[in-house]
Scaffold this motif. Sequence first.
Motif, short mmCIF file in Angstrom:
data_model
loop_
_atom_site.label_atom_id
_atom_site.label_comp_id
_atom_site.label_asym_id
_atom_site.label_seq_id
_atom_site.Cartn_x
_atom_site.Cartn_y
_atom_site.Cartn_z
N VAL A 34 42.01 54.44 15.75
CA VAL A 34 43.32 53.81 15.53
C VAL A 34 44.25 54.18 16.67
N ASP A 35 44.87 53.17 17.27
CA ASP A 35 45.87 53.43 18.32
C ASP A 35 47.00 52.40 18.24
N TRP A 36 47.45 52.10 17.03
CA TRP A 36 48.52 51.13 16.86
C TRP A 36 49.74 51.79 16.24
N ASN A 37 50.86 51.10 16.29
CA ASN A 37 52.08 51.58 15.66
C ASN A 37 52.21 51.09 14.23
N ALA A 38 51.47 50.03 13.91
CA ALA A 38 51.45 49.49 12.56
C ALA A 38 50.18 48.67 12.41
N PRO A 39 49.60 48.60 11.20
CA PRO A 39 48.39 47.80 11.01
C PRO A 39 48.62 46.35 11.40
N SER A 40 47.65 45.79 12.12
CA SER A 40 47.76 44.41 12.59
C SER A 40 46.39 43.75 12.51
N LYS A 41 46.33 42.62 11.85
CA LYS A 41 45.08 41.88 11.75
C LYS A 41 44.58 41.44 13.11
N GLY A 42 45.49 41.15 14.05
CA GLY A 42 45.11 40.72 15.38
C GLY A 42 44.43 41.78 16.21
N ARG A 43 44.53 43.06 15.81
CA ARG A 43 43.90 44.14 16.56
C ARG A 43 42.49 44.44 16.06
N LEU A 44 42.05 43.79 14.99
CA LEU A 44 40.74 44.07 14.42
C LEU A 44 39.66 43.32 15.21
N PRO A 45 38.58 43.99 15.60
CA PRO A 45 37.53 43.32 16.37
C PRO A 45 36.70 42.39 15.51
N LEU A 46 36.02 41.47 16.17
CA LEU A 46 35.14 40.53 15.49
C LEU A 46 33.89 40.37 16.33
N GLU A 47 32.74 40.75 15.77
CA GLU A 47 31.45 40.61 16.43
C GLU A 47 30.40 40.22 15.40
N LYS A 48 29.31 39.67 15.87
CA LYS A 48 28.21 39.32 14.98
C LYS A 48 27.47 40.57 14.52
N THR A 49 27.05 40.58 13.25
CA THR A 49 26.24 41.64 12.64
C THR A 49 26.74 43.02 13.03
N HIS A 50 28.02 43.27 12.77
CA HIS A 50 28.63 44.58 12.97
C HIS A 50 29.23 45.06 11.66
N ALA A 51 29.21 46.36 11.45
CA ALA A 51 29.84 46.99 10.29
C ALA A 51 30.87 47.99 10.80
N PHE A 52 32.14 47.66 10.65
CA PHE A 52 33.23 48.49 11.17
C PHE A 52 33.80 49.38 10.07
N GLN A 53 34.15 50.61 10.46
CA GLN A 53 34.83 51.52 9.53
C GLN A 53 36.10 52.02 10.19
N LEU A 54 37.19 52.04 9.42
CA LEU A 54 38.50 52.40 9.97
C LEU A 54 39.26 53.23 8.96
N ASP A 55 39.82 54.37 9.41
CA ASP A 55 40.64 55.24 8.56
C ASP A 55 42.11 54.90 8.75
N LEU A 56 42.83 54.69 7.65
CA LEU A 56 44.28 54.46 7.67
C LEU A 56 44.93 55.57 6.87
N LYS A 57 45.41 56.61 7.58
CA LYS A 57 45.93 57.78 6.87
C LYS A 57 47.18 58.36 7.52
N HIS A 58 47.65 57.76 8.60
CA HIS A 58 48.86 58.26 9.25
C HIS A 58 50.08 57.82 8.45
N ARG A 59 50.96 58.74 8.18
CA ARG A 59 52.10 58.45 7.29
C ARG A 59 53.08 57.45 7.89
N GLU A 60 53.14 57.34 9.21
CA GLU A 60 54.08 56.43 9.84
C GLU A 60 53.41 55.18 10.39
N HIS A 61 52.29 55.35 11.09
CA HIS A 61 51.69 54.23 11.81
C HIS A 61 50.69 53.42 10.98
N ASP A 62 50.33 53.90 9.81
CA ASP A 62 49.33 53.18 9.00
C ASP A 62 49.90 52.67 7.68
#
Length: 345
Positions: A182-210
């Motif tokens: 995670v390297d964003w200031n706020a969650p954004s759908k436009g920052r999420l990657p899209l690839e074929k046959t991939h399984a992505f995992q992402l932690d959202l736990k920052h009190r300000e940026h997530d």
Amino acid sequence: MSDVPLDPSARPEHPARADETNTPQPGASGRWLPRWPRAGADLPEPAVDAPDAPVAAVPPQERQAPLGQPGPNILKNAGSDTHLYGDVEVVAGVIEELILQTRKREVLEGSEISRSRLLEQPFVRGRHWESVREEAVDPATGRLRQPVLIIVAPRSWGSTTLALRLLAEHTDDRTTVVKLDVDWNAPSKGRLPLEKTHAFQLDLKHREHDQLSAEFLDGLSAHAANLRDCRSHLVLTVAQELWRDHRLSDREGVRVVHLHDGPDAQQVVEDHLAANGYAQLVASMQSWPKAQAALRGLTAVAAVRAAHTIVAGPGRNTRTCSRHSRRAAAVESPRRAWRRASPRR
């Protein structure tokens, strides 16, 4: 911000990155929908050089759709996405174009994780965790029910471990597992990657940026449709205090589950000790009530750290010491090892 403890024996995987070779052809417009003329635009005048010349009939399948209506083999839904049904080659071309458009954006990056290594790691299946797995997995197919899964849990309860385990066990073996950074200031759908046959995992736990919002979940629903077309998945782990908005709930293509209990701390420690060749120390702990009392009430992350402290204690090299020396150390000083590993309350 991850719940996964540091594994000193794990080797870093190659970071997942977009394929830079799949670039659009020179001169391509980059559009995958037909360019319809705008309403009110001046249309070209019909040719009048040969008024008596016969007009060639246009086959029905090549006729343009009226303005404002989807073209052939295109079905628009109520959302922001357009889904295609019909020619397989057309659908494949649309998916490729979506992936190319995503790669042009500044998307989150991550590291590929070995599926076999994930499956080899100790994993405690508590009764509650098993019920959460049943909520997330379709029993008929053995796959995740939705392209996007959100796991809401208190901190340090092992939600990241659970998320990665679900991806390793319930996605196709050819699917690449990637843990995103995670390297964003706020969650954004436009920052999420899209690839074929991939399984992505992402932690959202920052009190300000997530901090999550209903708008972000709406965007996840649109992203889920693209993930489904690419046969990919995304699993988010969200800290419980960030899940406060009453509008946060399931969406189309998005499944939300809640962890209300963590795994048994003693079982976590025993499994990690046994995996590192310390079965004798496990037997000593089971006969020592004070050690069991010290572990009672620990979170999953704290229990794993306690096990690693015992394994990699002072003066002990887990990579080079022999099995005999490990067994002897466990028998000779179990209480000293447990005093070192037990957290001070």
